[in-house]
Design a protein around this motif. Sequence first.
Motif, PDB file in Angstrom:
ATOM      1  N   LYS A  28       0.834  -1.211   0.000  1.00 29.34           N
ATOM      2  CA  LYS A  28       0.000   0.000   0.000  1.00 29.34           C
ATOM      3  C   LYS A  28       0.866   1.257   0.000  1.00 29.34           C
ATOM      4  CE  LYS A  28      -3.989  -2.160   2.135  1.00 29.34           C
ATOM      5  NZ  LYS A  28      -4.783  -2.334   3.337  1.00 29.34           N
ATOM      6  N   ASN A  84     -15.564   3.917  -4.866  1.00 27.09           N
ATOM      7  CA  ASN A  84     -15.130   2.883  -3.925  1.00 27.09           C
ATOM      8  C   ASN A  84     -14.866   1.556  -4.633  1.00 27.09           C
ATOM      9  OD1 ASN A  84     -15.218   4.610  -1.734  1.00 27.09           O
ATOM     10  ND2 ASN A  84     -17.304   4.045  -1.188  1.00 27.09           N
ATOM     11  N   THR A  85     -15.760   1.171  -5.534  1.00 23.33           N
ATOM     12  CA  THR A  85     -15.584  -0.071  -6.283  1.00 23.33           C
ATOM     13  C   THR A  85     -14.329  -0.010  -7.143  1.00 23.33           C
ATOM     14  OG1 THR A  85     -17.969  -0.468  -6.327  1.00 23.33           O
ATOM     15  CG2 THR A  85     -16.657  -1.613  -7.981  1.00 23.33           C
ATOM     16  N   SER A 134     -11.712   1.930  -6.737  1.00 23.61           N
ATOM     17  CA  SER A 134     -10.532   1.998  -5.868  1.00 23.61           C
ATOM     18  C   SER A 134     -10.141   0.619  -5.356  1.00 23.61           C
ATOM     19  CB  SER A 134     -10.793   2.936  -4.684  1.00 23.61           C
ATOM     20  OG  SER A 134     -10.944   4.255  -5.128  1.00 23.61           O
ATOM     21  N   ARG A 135     -11.129  -0.168  -4.965  1.00 29.13           N
ATOM     22  CA  ARG A 135     -10.835  -1.528  -4.493  1.00 29.13           C
ATOM     23  C   ARG A 135     -10.237  -2.365  -5.617  1.00 29.13           C
ATOM     24  NH1 ARG A 135     -15.688  -0.644  -1.702  1.00 29.13           N
ATOM     25  NH2 ARG A 135     -16.904  -1.781  -3.236  1.00 29.13           N
ATOM     26  N   SER A 164      -6.630  -1.203  -6.282  1.00 25.76           N
ATOM     27  CA  SER A 164      -5.759  -1.629  -5.192  1.00 25.76           C
ATOM     28  C   SER A 164      -5.461  -3.122  -5.293  1.00 25.76           C
ATOM     29  CB  SER A 164      -6.424  -1.312  -3.851  1.00 25.76           C
ATOM     30  OG  SER A 164      -5.594  -1.677  -2.788  1.00 25.76           O
ATOM     31  N   GLU A 165      -6.486  -3.911  -5.557  1.00 27.29           N
ATOM     32  CA  GLU A 165      -6.292  -5.358  -5.717  1.00 27.29           C
ATOM     33  C   GLU A 165      -5.403  -5.661  -6.916  1.00 27.29           C
ATOM     34  OE1 GLU A 165      -7.152  -8.243  -4.023  1.00 27.29           O
ATOM     35  OE2 GLU A 165      -7.616  -6.839  -2.420  1.00 27.29           O
TER      36      GLU A 165
END
Length: 89
Positions: A11, A62-63, A65-66, A69-70
Amino acid sequence: MTTMELEECIKDGFDDSLREYIQSEEYVSAKQQERRCLAYLESLLNESQKNALYSFLDETINTSSRLLSEAYMHGVVEGIALRKKVISE
């Protein structure tokens, strides 16, 4: 290194690797254009419609961003695994 420590390192790396891009003229210009488009759209909506739009945008952001990140985390982990494989061969 534990899994939690690895995730924190990834991260931190994600944030560090994007910092230069986020400060770039290209990104700043794109965000300014995005804000202008949103301001125009907001001017066309009543308060209830604006609230619905904001809820939708929050969920979409949010979706996304997840997912990003994944994707980054998987890329780093797979890159580490590939590096270890190449080095061991």
